[in-house]
Every structure is written in C-alpha cells, then in structure tokens.
Design an enzyme around this catalytic site. Structure first.
Site, PDB file in Angstrom:
ATOM      1  N   TRP A 149       6.790 -63.396 -87.811  1.00 20.35           N
ATOM      2  CA  TRP A 149       6.224 -64.709 -87.479  1.00 20.35           C
ATOM      3  C   TRP A 149       7.108 -65.552 -86.568  1.00 20.35           C
ATOM      4  O   TRP A 149       6.647 -66.536 -86.013  1.00 20.35           O
ATOM      5  CB  TRP A 149       5.918 -65.496 -88.763  1.00 20.35           C
ATOM      6  CG  TRP A 149       7.097 -65.591 -89.697  1.00 20.35           C
ATOM      7  CD1 TRP A 149       7.337 -64.793 -90.785  1.00 20.35           C
ATOM      8  CD2 TRP A 149       8.213 -66.484 -89.619  1.00 20.35           C
ATOM      9  NE1 TRP A 149       8.533 -65.138 -91.386  1.00 20.35           N
ATOM     10  CE2 TRP A 149       9.089 -66.184 -90.683  1.00 20.35           C
ATOM     11  CE3 TRP A 149       8.579 -67.520 -88.754  1.00 20.35           C
ATOM     12  CZ2 TRP A 149      10.291 -66.858 -90.905  1.00 20.35           C
ATOM     13  CZ3 TRP A 149       9.773 -68.201 -88.973  1.00 20.35           C
ATOM     14  CH2 TRP A 149      10.614 -67.867 -90.026  1.00 20.35           C
ATOM     15  N   ASN A 150       8.407 -65.197 -86.444  1.00 18.94           N
ATOM     16  CA  ASN A 150       9.297 -66.133 -85.740  1.00 18.94           C
ATOM     17  C   ASN A 150       9.114 -66.127 -84.224  1.00 18.94           C
ATOM     18  O   ASN A 150       9.343 -67.134 -83.566  1.00 18.94           O
ATOM     19  CB  ASN A 150      10.768 -65.919 -86.145  1.00 18.94           C
ATOM     20  CG  ASN A 150      11.295 -64.539 -85.829  1.00 18.94           C
ATOM     21  OD1 ASN A 150      10.521 -63.618 -85.579  1.00 18.94           O
ATOM     22  ND2 ASN A 150      12.600 -64.374 -85.848  1.00 18.94           N
ATOM     23  N   LYS A 173      -0.122 -54.863 -86.395  1.00 14.74           N
ATOM     24  CA  LYS A 173      -0.276 -55.689 -87.601  1.00 14.74           C
ATOM     25  C   LYS A 173       0.671 -56.881 -87.422  1.00 14.74           C
ATOM     26  O   LYS A 173       1.888 -56.760 -87.599  1.00 14.74           O
ATOM     27  CB  LYS A 173       0.083 -54.857 -88.838  1.00 14.74           C
ATOM     28  CG  LYS A 173       0.508 -55.665 -90.061  1.00 14.74           C
ATOM     29  CD  LYS A 173      -0.608 -56.462 -90.672  1.00 14.74           C
ATOM     30  CE  LYS A 173      -0.129 -57.275 -91.884  1.00 14.74           C
ATOM     31  NZ  LYS A 173       0.132 -58.683 -91.590  1.00 14.74           N
ATOM     32  N   PRO A 174       0.131 -58.057 -87.067  1.00 16.70           N
ATOM     33  CA  PRO A 174       0.999 -59.231 -86.921  1.00 16.70           C
ATOM     34  C   PRO A 174       1.260 -59.887 -88.268  1.00 16.70           C
ATOM     35  O   PRO A 174       0.533 -59.643 -89.236  1.00 16.70           O
ATOM     36  CB  PRO A 174       0.161 -60.163 -86.027  1.00 16.70           C
ATOM     37  CG  PRO A 174      -1.256 -59.813 -86.366  1.00 16.70           C
ATOM     38  CD  PRO A 174      -1.285 -58.360 -86.779  1.00 16.70           C
ATOM     39  N   ALA A 175       2.270 -60.748 -88.320  1.00 16.29           N
ATOM     40  CA  ALA A 175       2.577 -61.476 -89.559  1.00 16.29           C
ATOM     41  C   ALA A 175       1.393 -62.344 -89.953  1.00 16.29           C
ATOM     42  O   ALA A 175       0.726 -62.924 -89.082  1.00 16.29           O
ATOM     43  CB  ALA A 175       3.805 -62.357 -89.340  1.00 16.29           C
ATOM     44  N   SER A 176       1.147 -62.483 -91.256  1.00 15.43           N
ATOM     45  CA  SER A 176      -0.013 -63.261 -91.728  1.00 15.43           C
ATOM     46  C   SER A 176       0.141 -64.750 -91.418  1.00 15.43           C
ATOM     47  O   SER A 176      -0.842 -65.462 -91.324  1.00 15.43           O
ATOM     48  CB  SER A 176      -0.199 -63.076 -93.224  1.00 15.43           C
ATOM     49  OG  SER A 176      -0.639 -61.766 -93.440  1.00 15.43           O
ATOM     50  N   GLY A 226      11.612 -57.337 -88.821  1.00 14.80           N
ATOM     51  CA  GLY A 226      11.480 -58.125 -90.049  1.00 14.80           C
ATOM     52  C   GLY A 226      12.722 -57.974 -90.903  1.00 14.80           C
ATOM     53  O   GLY A 226      13.812 -57.676 -90.391  1.00 14.80           O
ATOM     54  N   SER A 227      12.547 -58.122 -92.204  1.00 15.64           N
ATOM     55  CA  SER A 227      13.719 -58.139 -93.090  1.00 15.64           C
ATOM     56  C   SER A 227      14.290 -56.736 -93.307  1.00 15.64           C
ATOM     57  O   SER A 227      13.576 -55.725 -93.226  1.00 15.64           O
ATOM     58  CB  SER A 227      13.334 -58.734 -94.441  1.00 15.64           C
ATOM     59  OG  SER A 227      12.507 -57.821 -95.131  1.00 15.64           O
ATOM     60  N   LEU A 249      16.094 -55.474 -87.706  1.00 20.41           N
ATOM     61  CA  LEU A 249      16.135 -56.110 -89.032  1.00 20.41           C
ATOM     62  C   LEU A 249      17.006 -57.369 -89.047  1.00 20.41           C
ATOM     63  O   LEU A 249      17.218 -57.980 -88.013  1.00 20.41           O
ATOM     64  CB  LEU A 249      16.608 -55.066 -90.059  1.00 20.41           C
ATOM     65  CG  LEU A 249      15.835 -53.744 -90.024  1.00 20.41           C
ATOM     66  CD1 LEU A 249      16.403 -52.725 -90.992  1.00 20.41           C
ATOM     67  CD2 LEU A 249      14.340 -53.962 -90.297  1.00 20.41           C
ATOM     68  N   CYS A 282      16.818 -63.697 -85.755  1.00 18.51           N
ATOM     69  CA  CYS A 282      17.729 -62.714 -86.361  1.00 18.51           C
ATOM     70  C   CYS A 282      19.085 -62.747 -85.683  1.00 18.51           C
ATOM     71  O   CYS A 282      20.060 -62.246 -86.240  1.00 18.51           O
ATOM     72  CB  CYS A 282      17.169 -61.298 -86.211  1.00 18.51           C
ATOM     73  SG  CYS A 282      15.520 -61.140 -86.819  1.00 18.51           S
ATOM     74  N   GLU A 384      22.169 -64.314 -94.501  1.00 21.35           N
ATOM     75  CA  GLU A 384      21.431 -64.905 -93.389  1.00 21.35           C
ATOM     76  C   GLU A 384      20.679 -66.149 -93.907  1.00 21.35           C
ATOM     77  O   GLU A 384      19.903 -66.047 -94.864  1.00 21.35           O
ATOM     78  CB  GLU A 384      20.433 -63.856 -92.883  1.00 21.35           C
ATOM     79  CG  GLU A 384      19.714 -64.232 -91.630  1.00 21.35           C
ATOM     80  CD  GLU A 384      18.798 -63.105 -91.130  1.00 21.35           C
ATOM     81  OE1 GLU A 384      18.209 -62.383 -91.961  1.00 21.35           O
ATOM     82  OE2 GLU A 384      18.684 -62.966 -89.906  1.00 21.35           O
TER      83      GLU A 384
HETATM   84  C1  SIN Z   1      14.345 -62.000 -83.498  1.00 19.92           C
HETATM   85  O1  SIN Z   1      14.757 -62.988 -84.056  1.00 19.92           O
HETATM   86  O2  SIN Z   1      13.944 -61.034 -84.144  1.00 19.92           O
HETATM   87  C2  SIN Z   1      14.242 -61.882 -82.005  1.00 19.92           C
HETATM   88  C3  SIN Z   1      15.075 -62.830 -81.251  1.00 19.92           C
HETATM   89  C4  SIN Z   1      15.052 -62.594 -79.762  1.00 19.92           C
HETATM   90  O3  SIN Z   1      14.343 -61.732 -79.241  1.00 19.92           O
HETATM   91  O4  SIN Z   1      15.795 -63.288 -79.092  1.00 19.92           O
END
Ligand code: SIN
Length: 480
Positions: A149-150, A173-176, A226-227, A249, A282, A384
């Site tokens: 989702w981010n 499959k995108p985040a809900s 994702g995680s 991840l 991430c 994190e």
């Molecule tokens: C992410 O947070 O998974 C991607 C960040 C990015 O592409 O800069």
C-alpha cells in the site's frame, strides 16, 4: 461512491456488494469505495487467462511489446493528476508527493519499454569443432505480482513493466488498502491495447488469493513487496511447486553522520530519506548514528528544520506529512516512542499524535518526532518503525558506527555522510546493505537496482537487473 471492478481476461468483473472490500481515506476515515472481494474462483480465472495469453504475448517481437509499454507510459503522463489524486485519496501521501510517485512509476514503464529490446543471449565457444552452444533468454511464464500500500503505483510498474517486457503475463494482487490506483493502472493497460489476459487484476483477501496463487503450478514466478514475515511464508509456499520468487521485504536503515560531513546537506538528505511518505518506506532511515563531536549541532539543525513539516490531510496545500495508513500503524509508532522515552530517551521535537477521523478506519496523524539519547536495546533501535520517528544514537569511531549499522537481520538500505573520498569507499564497501546512499538520501530511481541483503529480500528490481528475474536461460547445444 463508485463500485470498482476486477480485471480478468480483458473483462471488468463486479463482485457482490455485500461481499465487497471497503476502501477508506486514511486522512479522514471516510469510506470512499467498494472493491470486489475476489476469491479462489476469480484468482484461478485470472491465472487461466494469463496462462492462455502467454504464448501469443511471448511470441510478439520485442519492439511490439516495447510499443505497448510506451503507450502505457504516455497515458500515465497524460493522466498524472488523476492518478495522483486517487493515490492521495486512498493512501494519504501529500498530493505533490503522489505526483512524484506517478513519475517514478511511469519511469519504470519507460525504462522497460527500452529494455524489452535488449534481452540478449550469448554464443559460447564450444570445446568440440562440431558443436555450437547458444544461451538464449525466454520469459519465465505467468507472473503473480503482490504489491503493497505504501507505493500504490510504483511497486506495480516496477514489477509489471519488466514482466511484460520479458514476455510474461501477469496476475496482479494489490494491497486491500490501495486497490484504486491499481485499478486505474489496469484501465490504462487496457487503453494502451494490451491484449486480453496479458494483465489481470484480482482484489480481495491477501490470504485467499495468495494461497491460490502459491498452489497453482501454472504460476511460475511470484514477485512480492511487503513484510519479511509474509515474505518468509511465501518462500516456504513456493517450495511446493518450485516457483521462482523475488522478495522486497522490510528494512531497518541506518543513517550515519561522520564528523567530517557537510551537516546542512546531511540534515536535508536525512529528512528526505526519513519523512518521504510519512516514514512509510522500506528504505526510510530508521536509526541515526551521529558522531559524538557533532551530535548537538546536528540535533539543533534537525530541530530547526522539522518545524517546517506541516502534518495534515495530503489534499491540503502546504501539507508535507500525511496520515499514517491505519490504526495498527499508528499504535506501533506510539509504542516505539513510548518505549524509548520510558527507557531514558529524550524527546527533542514532536511526539504529538492525534486521531481526527470520522471512523476508526483513518485520520491517524503523527508529528515528526526526534529522540536523542537512544540506546541499542530500545525498540526504535531494533525494529522498523514505519513512521516519522528519528532516533539519534551517538558513536565515537568509524568501526563502531559500521558495527552498529550492520548489527541487524535486515540489509536493504543504508546512508552515510562524509566529505572524505576514502571514507566514502571504505564505508560503502563494509556496509551489508543492497542500497547505499553516500551523501544522498534519495536513492530510488528506475534505472538503479533495488533490493536487499539478508532478511530484506531476494533479487533486484529496477534497471537492467530488474528484468533478469522474469527470464529463464536456455542452453541450446547444436551438433553439426
Ligand atoms: C518501498 O518502500 O518498498 C519502496 C521504496 C522505493 O521504491 O523508494
């Protein structure tokens, strides 16, 4: 309120309204849309469509696939405002940042439109005069892309553009929390004339769709962002049918400021790396190691700049930090701050957070929060945070900083600041991370490899490296 649809085999499929997934605006908690709750049946249909479309798509000349991608790129640029607004609406990031993401996302489509034409093989000298050896590259097959989702647009194009360029077909499959941007992108794939079945979109429960994908032999590649927890599960599940898997991840990025750094630059880049998307990336710097002799000055400069970061609804002019995605995220950030303060950290700036949504589904805001006197055992220094928290830890020597930076199971991104060339190279080589920013807090770009060491993932996305994961190598041995 719009009822959105899934995209399977070139058709837009509705679900039953009572069984649909609700999408909320994270800035207000308002219900903004319904999307279908696709299950096993729809996922299988999408896989069948992708499987049947594969031979024709893979057989197209590379320049034809490239032209389709160029068309998608043009459409994304033409519709940038529309996509960005939708993104802010469902994800919360400030509109200007959402526009930036649209360009970032379109950049992957542009890059892989070119890369489609450069999938080269090799001829290898044989040891016998009557033999010829060729190594050719072919698409890996049906790809399942599971996206977070981010970054509701860029994480999709970073996966789908190289897959399509390589000749693969896709089930997305995108985040809900953020399916609307994904649906918009699929409309553009359709508008660009990409043949039916080549890209399919299923919305719904991650567990049901994920399990169906992982069980199905016809899916040859899974690409997930994702995680680390979910990534490990997918890795286990992929063993059953020996799927090719790429994982992007979690991270726990250190940011080191040496005493020979340009401090003003270090502050600006640190803020860029930390506060992008409200700290929900991430690769966000998650722990700040600052050399003792410059610690007070660095903290002073940071405090001074943090005042400029207005928190609020991303649709409002001047807002630089939007809401966090949901209550879970908010609670986790609060817990990290509380734990640090209880264990002796000093609150230097921020620390306030509030909920002003009309429902529990959104409206969670966190001020950028600067903590000093942070120590190793505190949660902020170990995990994190995925929020706008800046924990500062001091160090004495270069060796100590490197040791602390590497003391983690994660290995996605690391940043450091120095004006010394030899230190730049020495430290960059010693840090055990896939992405290193030297005097640079904005490392992400379509042409560079993105991915992590250790438990931060497997494989690389972006650049010419990013297409390799969608290709098989075939050795052809010819006896004359
Ligand atoms: C992410 O947070 O998974 C991607 C960040 C990015 O592409 O800069």
């Amino acid at each position: 309120m719009e009822n959105y649809k899934m995209y399977i085999n070139g058709e837009w499929i509705s679900g039953k309204k009572e069984n649909s997934i609700k999408v909320y605006n994270p800035a207000t908690g308002e219900l903004i849309a319904y999307v279908p709750n696709g299950g096993e049946k729809e996922t299988k249909e999408a896989i069948t469509a992708a499987y049947e479309a594969l031979p024709r798509w893979a057989d197209l000349p590379a320049n034809v696939r490239s032209n389709y991608l160029k068309k998608v790129y043009q459409l994304m640029i033409e519709r940038q405002e529309e996509i960005a607004q939708l993104m802010t609406f469902e994800q919360g990031k400030p509109l200007k940042e959402a526009l930036g993401e649209v360009f970032y996302a379109a950049g992957f489509v542009d890059w892989y439109a070119e890369e489609a034409k450069r999938i080269y093989g090799e001829t290898i000298p044989a040891w016998s005069p009557n033999k010829r050896i060729l190594a050719i590259k072919q698409p890996v097959g049906v790809v399942a892309a599971i996206t977070p989702w981010n970054f509701p647009a860029a994480m999709i194009t970073r996966k789908i553009a190289p897959a399509l360029a390589a000749g693969c077909t896709v089930v997305l499959k995108p985040a809900s929390q953020t399916p609307l941007t994904a649906i918009k992108l699929c409309q553009l794939f359709e508008e660009a004339g990409i043949p039916k079945g080549v890209v399919n979109l299923v919305t719904g429960s991650a567990q049901v769709i994920g399990n169906t994908i992982m069980e199905d032999k016809r899916v040859r590649k899974v690409t997930f962002t994702g995680s680390t927890e979910v990534g490990k599960k997918l890795m286990e599940q992929s063993a059953k049918t020996v799927k090719n898997i790429s994982l992007e991840l979690g991270g726990h990025a250190p940011l080191i400021v040496f005493e020979d750094a340009n401090l003003d630059k270090a502050v600006e880049e640190a803020l860029a790396s930390k506060l992008r998307n409200c700290g929900q990336t991430c690769i966000a710097s998650n722990r700040f190691y600052v050399q003792e002799s410059i610690k007070e000055e660095f903290i002073g400069k940071l405090k001074n700049r943090l005042k400029d970061f207005i928190v609020g609804d991303g649709m409002k002019e001047g807002v630089l930090i939007g809401p966090v995605i949901d209550k879970n995220s908010y609670d986790k950030i609060q817990q990290h701050i509380k734990d640090a303060i209880e264990q002796g950290a000093k609150l230097e700036f921020g620390g306030k957070s509030y909920h002003n949504g009309i429902s529990q589904q959104g409206g969670y805001f966190v001020e950028p929060t600067l903590l000093s006197n942070v120590r190793k055992g505190m949660t902020v220094a170990k995990e994190e945070t995925f929020g706008p928290v800046l924990p500062v830890i001091s160090f004495k020597t270069e060796e100590e900083a490197i040791e602390m930076a590497n003391d983690t199971d994660y290995g996605l991104a690391a940043y450091f600041f120095t004006e010394s060339l030899s230190r730049s190279i020495r430290v960059a080589e010693k840090l055990e991370f896939g992405i290193i920013g030297v005097n640079d807090g904005r490392t992400s770009t379509p042409q560079a490899p993105f991915g992590g060491y250790k438990e931060s993932g497997i494989g690389r996305e972006g650049g010419h490296f990013g297409i390799e994961g969608f290709l098989e190598i075939k050795h052809i041995s010819i006896e004359l």
